[in-house]
Write a protein that holds these residues in place. Structure first.
Motif, short mmCIF file in Angstrom:
data_model
loop_
_atom_site.label_atom_id
_atom_site.label_comp_id
_atom_site.label_asym_id
_atom_site.label_seq_id
_atom_site.Cartn_x
_atom_site.Cartn_y
_atom_site.Cartn_z
N MET A 1 0.98 -1.20 -0.09
CA MET A 1 0.18 0.02 -0.06
C MET A 1 0.87 1.18 0.03
O MET A 1 1.70 1.45 0.76
N GLU A 2 0.58 2.04 -0.82
CA GLU A 2 1.45 3.37 -1.04
C GLU A 2 0.94 4.41 -0.19
O GLU A 2 -0.51 4.64 -0.61
N LEU A 3 1.46 5.15 0.60
CA LEU A 3 1.07 6.20 1.29
C LEU A 3 1.24 7.45 0.36
O LEU A 3 2.36 7.79 -0.25
N ASN A 4 0.28 8.25 0.28
CA ASN A 4 0.40 9.51 -0.50
C ASN A 4 0.21 10.78 0.20
O ASN A 4 -0.92 11.17 0.52
N ILE A 5 1.36 11.21 0.80
CA ILE A 5 1.25 12.34 1.76
C ILE A 5 2.08 13.30 1.26
O ILE A 5 3.21 13.28 0.78
N ARG A 6 1.91 14.86 1.49
CA ARG A 6 2.54 15.72 1.15
C ARG A 6 3.61 15.94 2.36
O ARG A 6 3.09 16.22 3.48
N ILE A 7 4.75 15.77 1.79
CA ILE A 7 5.74 16.12 2.79
C ILE A 7 6.11 17.81 2.85
O ILE A 7 6.46 18.20 1.81
N PRO A 8 5.85 18.33 3.98
CA PRO A 8 6.12 19.75 3.97
C PRO A 8 7.45 20.25 3.91
O PRO A 8 8.21 19.31 3.98
N ASP A 9 7.53 21.68 3.42
CA ASP A 9 8.80 22.20 3.34
C ASP A 9 9.50 22.19 4.82
O ASP A 9 8.66 21.99 5.93
N HIS A 10 10.69 22.14 4.79
CA HIS A 10 11.59 22.05 6.05
C HIS A 10 11.55 20.84 7.11
O HIS A 10 11.76 20.90 8.13
N LEU B 1 2.50 11.45 10.40
CA LEU B 1 2.47 10.20 9.44
C LEU B 1 3.72 9.84 8.97
O LEU B 1 4.33 8.75 9.00
N PHE B 2 4.27 10.65 8.35
CA PHE B 2 5.57 10.82 7.84
C PHE B 2 6.81 10.20 8.50
O PHE B 2 7.39 9.38 8.46
N PHE B 3 6.72 10.66 10.01
CA PHE B 3 7.95 10.43 10.72
C PHE B 3 7.59 9.08 11.49
O PHE B 3 8.39 8.42 11.86
N SER B 4 6.21 8.61 11.60
CA SER B 4 5.93 7.36 12.16
C SER B 4 6.40 6.31 11.05
O SER B 4 6.81 5.28 11.50
N GLY C 1 10.05 5.53 11.99
CA GLY C 1 10.15 5.04 13.24
C GLY C 1 10.19 6.14 14.39
O GLY C 1 10.58 5.86 15.47
N TYR C 2 9.65 7.30 14.07
CA TYR C 2 9.46 8.26 15.13
C TYR C 2 8.16 8.85 15.53
O TYR C 2 7.32 8.60 14.52
N THR C 3 7.86 9.10 16.66
CA THR C 3 6.49 9.56 17.00
C THR C 3 6.60 10.85 17.46
O THR C 3 7.05 11.33 18.35
N LEU C 4 5.86 11.67 16.54
CA LEU C 4 5.70 13.30 16.80
C LEU C 4 4.57 13.28 17.64
O LEU C 4 3.56 13.03 17.50
N GLU C 5 4.87 13.81 18.94
CA GLU C 5 4.09 14.01 19.91
C GLU C 5 3.61 15.55 20.09
O GLU C 5 4.55 16.43 19.97
#
Length: 195
Positions: free
Chosen positions: A1-10, A49-52, A55-59
């Motif tokens: 399954m391909e994730l289609n998310i827009r990776i923000p700048d920076h 979603l990107f960081f997960s 392997g990272y959890t953004l809190e």
């Protein structure tokens, strides 16, 4: 399954900052950190979603962001000692001023002056020696605490001229940590038992 998310700048700069264990606070003295806070806030879902995926959890906390991470199993004793330290730090600063919290400004010299006239504060500051070196004088102990709080991004030096520090929003993390400790009173149960 391909994730289609827009990776923000920076995203790279955000990752570099957070992966060092730093907090990104809305009330930081640094404009670049405040800008980073706004970027994360605007794209929290996509970044989370990107960081997960790597392997990272953004809190999200109360006006701050951080990475939580799965650490190797630390011994229970290490976790307890670390919790004791943070309890002692919060207790020290709340003894100095009960309004001490996010947004509070202080000068370490003020704490040392207050410790000279407030025996409770003096005892708490002296008690912090157990976390450092028993040989350290109060000023060295306080300097060590401040250095660690800056390193952990709970406070920032706001004005170098007059040595004023600002407490960041990430302070809520420490307060939440302490508030999450549940203490049960066994005496109530003992009083209810028939003799």
């Amino acid at each position: 399954m391909e994730l289609n998310i827009r990776i923000p700048d920076h995203t790279s700069a955000i990752f570099d900052y957070l992966q060092k264990g730093q907090f990104v606070c809305s009330n930081s003295c640094s404009e670049s950190v405040r800008d980073m806070y706004d970027m994360i806030d605007d794209d929290y879902d996509a970044l989370s979603l990107f960081f997960s995926q790597i392997g990272y959890t953004l809190e999200r906390g109360n006006e701050y962001f951080y990475f939580s991470r799965t650490e190797p199993r630390a011994t229970l004793e290490q976790k307890i000692l670390r919790a004791y330290y943070w309890i002692d730090v919060l207790d020290l600063f709340k003894t100095y001023d009960e309004t001490f919290g996010a947004g509070f400004r202080f000068q370490p010299e003020q704490i040392l002056v207050e410790a000279n006239i407030n025996a409770t504060l003096q005892n708490k500051l002296d008690g912090m020696r157990k976390h450092f070196s028993d040989r350290d004088v109060r000023k060295e102990v306080l300097d060590n605490i401040i250095r660690l709080l800056v390193k952990e991004s709970f406070i920032e030096l706001e004005n170098e001229k007059n040595n004023t520090y600002k407490v960041l929003s990430s302070w809520h993390y420490l307060e939440r940590l302490i508030e999450s400790i549940q203490i049960y009173d066994d005496t109530e149960e003992d009083n209810e038992k028939p003799e």
